[in-house]
Each structure stands twice: as C-alpha cells, then as structure tokens.
Design a protein around this motif. Structure first.
Motif, mmCIF file in Angstrom:
data_model
loop_
_atom_site.group_PDB
_atom_site.id
_atom_site.type_symbol
_atom_site.label_atom_id
_atom_site.label_comp_id
_atom_site.label_asym_id
_atom_site.label_seq_id
_atom_site.Cartn_x
_atom_site.Cartn_y
_atom_site.Cartn_z
ATOM 1 N N LYS A 54 0.812 -1.219 0.000
ATOM 2 C CA LYS A 54 0.000 0.000 0.000
ATOM 3 C C LYS A 54 0.843 1.266 0.000
ATOM 4 N N GLY A 55 2.162 1.116 0.050
ATOM 5 C CA GLY A 55 3.034 2.293 0.074
ATOM 6 C C GLY A 55 4.138 2.119 1.090
ATOM 7 N N THR A 56 4.800 3.211 1.428
ATOM 8 C CA THR A 56 5.832 3.153 2.461
ATOM 9 C C THR A 56 5.580 4.265 3.470
ATOM 10 N N LYS A 57 6.038 4.002 4.677
ATOM 11 C CA LYS A 57 5.844 4.951 5.776
ATOM 12 C C LYS A 57 7.173 5.269 6.426
ATOM 13 N N LEU A 58 7.303 6.492 6.863
ATOM 14 C CA LEU A 58 8.485 6.883 7.607
ATOM 15 C C LEU A 58 8.479 6.204 8.967
ATOM 16 N N ASN A 59 9.625 5.702 9.347
ATOM 17 C CA ASN A 59 9.801 5.071 10.641
ATOM 18 C C ASN A 59 10.526 6.059 11.558
ATOM 19 N N THR A 60 9.851 6.496 12.623
ATOM 20 C CA THR A 60 10.430 7.534 13.483
ATOM 21 C C THR A 60 10.619 7.032 14.910
ATOM 22 N N ASP A 61 11.452 7.736 15.652
ATOM 23 C CA ASP A 61 11.661 7.442 17.072
ATOM 24 C C ASP A 61 10.708 8.314 17.886
ATOM 25 N N LEU A 62 9.630 7.689 18.380
ATOM 26 C CA LEU A 62 8.587 8.476 19.050
ATOM 27 C C LEU A 62 9.081 9.125 20.330
ATOM 28 N N LYS A 63 9.988 8.457 21.036
ATOM 29 C CA LYS A 63 10.509 9.057 22.273
ATOM 30 C C LYS A 63 11.274 10.328 21.961
ATOM 31 N N LEU A 64 12.106 10.287 20.933
ATOM 32 C CA LEU A 64 12.847 11.499 20.564
ATOM 33 C C LEU A 64 11.912 12.606 20.093
ATOM 34 N N LEU A 65 10.775 12.217 19.533
ATOM 35 C CA LEU A 65 9.790 13.222 19.115
ATOM 36 C C LEU A 65 9.001 13.769 20.305
ATOM 37 N N GLY A 66 9.254 13.209 21.495
ATOM 38 C CA GLY A 66 8.598 13.736 22.688
ATOM 39 C C GLY A 66 7.387 12.937 23.146
ATOM 40 N N TYR A 67 7.144 11.794 22.495
ATOM 41 C CA TYR A 67 5.995 10.967 22.881
ATOM 42 C C TYR A 67 6.496 9.838 23.770
ATOM 43 N N LYS B 9 8.541 24.000 12.727
ATOM 44 C CA LYS B 9 7.301 23.594 12.081
ATOM 45 C C LYS B 9 7.567 22.800 10.800
ATOM 46 N N LEU B 10 8.571 23.240 10.038
ATOM 47 C CA LEU B 10 8.877 22.551 8.778
ATOM 48 C C LEU B 10 9.285 21.095 9.026
ATOM 49 N N ASP B 11 10.150 20.889 10.026
ATOM 50 C CA ASP B 11 10.535 19.511 10.370
ATOM 51 C C ASP B 11 9.301 18.669 10.665
ATOM 52 N N LEU B 12 8.424 19.207 11.482
ATOM 53 C CA LEU B 12 7.230 18.447 11.873
ATOM 54 C C LEU B 12 6.304 18.219 10.682
ATOM 55 N N GLN B 13 6.228 19.190 9.782
ATOM 56 C CA GLN B 13 5.400 19.011 8.588
ATOM 57 C C GLN B 13 5.944 17.892 7.708
ATOM 58 N N ILE B 14 7.260 17.861 7.580
ATOM 59 C CA ILE B 14 7.891 16.800 6.786
ATOM 60 C C ILE B 14 7.600 15.436 7.413
ATOM 61 N N ILE B 15 7.816 15.346 8.729
ATOM 62 C CA ILE B 15 7.575 14.086 9.429
ATOM 63 C C ILE B 15 6.113 13.672 9.292
ATOM 64 N N GLN B 16 5.224 14.646 9.531
ATOM 65 C CA GLN B 16 3.792 14.347 9.463
ATOM 66 C C GLN B 16 3.419 13.776 8.098
ATOM 67 N N HIS B 17 3.907 14.420 7.052
ATOM 68 C CA HIS B 17 3.553 13.949 5.721
ATOM 69 C C HIS B 17 4.140 12.584 5.429
ATOM 70 N N MET B 18 5.421 12.418 5.750
ATOM 71 C CA MET B 18 6.094 11.179 5.361
ATOM 72 C C MET B 18 5.741 9.995 6.257
ATOM 73 N N MET B 19 5.177 10.260 7.432
ATOM 74 C CA MET B 19 4.667 9.147 8.245
ATOM 75 C C MET B 19 3.506 8.471 7.532
ATOM 76 N N GLU B 20 2.777 9.224 6.724
ATOM 77 C CA GLU B 20 1.665 8.649 5.955
ATOM 78 C C GLU B 20 2.147 8.115 4.616
ATOM 79 N N ASP B 21 3.070 8.837 3.990
ATOM 80 C CA ASP B 21 3.506 8.495 2.634
ATOM 81 C C ASP B 21 4.947 8.937 2.458
ATOM 82 N N ALA B 22 5.837 7.959 2.502
ATOM 83 C CA ALA B 22 7.264 8.264 2.404
ATOM 84 C C ALA B 22 7.750 8.228 0.961
ATOM 85 N N GLU B 23 6.839 8.018 0.018
ATOM 86 C CA GLU B 23 7.259 7.871 -1.374
ATOM 87 C C GLU B 23 7.329 9.190 -2.131
#
Lengths: 155, 155
Positions: A54-67, B9-23
């Motif tokens: 269905k696509g690809t998703k970014l893999n992030t470190d949630l703790k570093l993001l503050g979660y 904000k830009l960092d978070l926008q990039i992360i937000q978008h690519m968490m859904e679609d990294a392509e």
DNA sequence: ATTGAAAGAGTCTCAGT
DNA sequence: ACTGAGACTCTTTCAAT
C-alpha cells in the motif's frame, strides 16, 4: 495455501525485506535475492496493483519526538449497539491511534500515544469519560516497550 | 517545549507527511510546503542524523497476505522478576509482534498476529502456556480493527 | 539555512529471450 | 516470466546567497 493470492517465495522475500527497510534499491535487493533489478520492479508493481503493498511509511523514534507514553485502554460500553457512535468520537481524539472491536473482557480496545502522563490523564478524564455510551475504562500503561516488529511472512 | 530536540514547524510538517507516505519526492514535498527540494533534503538528513527518522517501512495489507487474526494477550506472571526470561521466550515466537511491560491488570501485554483462529489456538495452548513463569493469560480477539494510524505531530 | 543547478544513482519501459 | 539497456526521474552535492 500460504496466502489468498498466489504469491511465490520471491514475492514474500521482497515483502519480508522491505517491511524492515523499504529504502533499498531494486538493483541491490535483486542482488540479495539472485534476480535482476527489473524483476524486483515488476514484482513490486504487481503487489501494488493487487493492493498487497500500500506504500511506504516513515519510521520515526517516538521518544525522541517527545511521545513518552503508550497506554492501552479497555472500554466497557453501556450497550454494544453504541459501538459505531463511540468509535466516531474516539477517532476525533488525536491521541487515540488505534481502535479494535474485541471479544473478551472489553467491548473496545484502544491504544493511546501521548507526550507525558499529565496528557494521558487529560485524555482519560476529560476526553474519554465525556463520550456518551462509555460505561467505564481500564487503563494499562506501558512502562517499557520490549519489542515491536512486523509479522514474519517467511519461515 | 514541543519535543526534546529543537524541531521547527517545517521539520514536523515533513515528518507528518512522510509518516503517511514516504514515497513523495523531495521536490513535490517542497512544493507542498513552499520550500525547495534541497531544503527538504537537508532537513531529512538532519532528522536521520539525529535518530528521529530511522528509515522507511513497506506498508502492506495483512488480510490480503493471509493474516486474518489480531489478538491481544494479557499475561500474569508467577513473579514479576521473571519478566526478562519470559520476554526472551516470547521474542522467539514469530506470531508475537509486540510486547509491553505494563502497569494495571497484567504484567505483560502482547500482540499476536496470525493467519487464522486455529493458529491462534496453537500459539496460546501449545506455545504460550509452555513458557515457564507464565501463570495465566487473558485473550482479547480483535473482531475488527476500526482504525490504526500514526501519532499526529502537528495540530 | 535556503536555493538552484550539475553530477550521480535509482526507477521505469521495452524489446529480446 | 526474466533480463539488460536506454530514457527518465529523483537524490545528492555544492557554490552562491
């Protein structure tokens, strides 16, 4: 059969590898699996067409993001017919990242991710308890996520 | 502060978008966010260097792959000091995709994904119950996953 | 820090097997 | 169905701002 569509070993090897790391090039993945990059390409396009990929998703470190807080909430409903309306309200809460309709103790089972315990308390007491139809909730707070991984599609 | 590192904000926008679609390409994402593709590139490299972005993963349809059953298992331990040894055994079971050490009712909380109910029964009765240190388990079977999504890092 | 352009690497198409 | 090569697109680097 191993799956609902007719996937062969190569398909599953591609999926297995890219579930962990989708950044590898077709040429490099082809080398690992002893086929050409073109073949990897054709297989992936087919898997996309079939809806398996269905696509690809970014893999992030949630703790570093503050979660820092993961919690699981079991929800008891007043009547099970209220599921859909409660689900709709839960979807509106950004901290609720997952909702399952379950058998067993609870009617609904929810995962919440938030920044700290005070935010969790706010979600539980201010937001969840105000949703009509929820009788009571039971909270499991994760003190540590020991591991989280994908299904293994090959043995 | 919004996070442990100084993300704008830009960092978070990039992360937000690519968490859904990294392509999406850097150029296209740049257009959406009103910066150049080069800037997107620089930001993503910084996020990778900082460990916030860990890579990309293939997003697949588990049902189409033949995995129809999601279950959550609460585990009661005989003694909480047995956590590490039980965790090690659970890690060996490929059907166990996630393990959390939790407060509340259970000591450990596990997610299992498998192909059908008979495979789940096998995991529960043949594999889980044989692990030394597990007193008893409680199973929640997901009849439906209403939604599963990522955290929202922007409002 | 951001930009735009050139160099390098990857994806995609297609004719041949 | 797989391959390899050419066309095309994206990533990466870098000098300028």
């Amino acid at each position: 059969m191993n799956n609902k569509l007719n996937l062969d070993k190569l398909d599953l090897q591609i999926i297995q590898h890219m579930m962990e790391d989708a950044e590898i090039s077709y040429a490099d993945l082809g080398k690992k699996l002893f086929v050409s990059g073109g073949t990897i390409h054709v297989r992936i396009k087919k898997l996309q067409k079939d809806g398996i990929v269905k696509g690809t998703k970014l893999n992030t470190d949630l703790k570093l993001l503050g979660y820092d807080v993961i919690a699981f909430i079991g929800i008891y409903l007043k009547e099970s017919s209220l599921y859909d309306s409660v689900a709709k309200e839960l979807y509106k809460l950004k901290e609720v990242v997952r909702l399952n309709y379950t058998t067993g103790n609870y009617s609904m089972f929810v995962e919440i991710i938030c920044k700290d315990i005070s935010e969790l308390r706010n979600v539980l007491h201010e937001k969840l308890q105000k949703i009509k139809g929820i009788e009571r909730t039971e909270t499991l707070i994760s003190l540590e996520e020991s591991f989280a991984r994908n299904v293994r599609v090959l043995d």
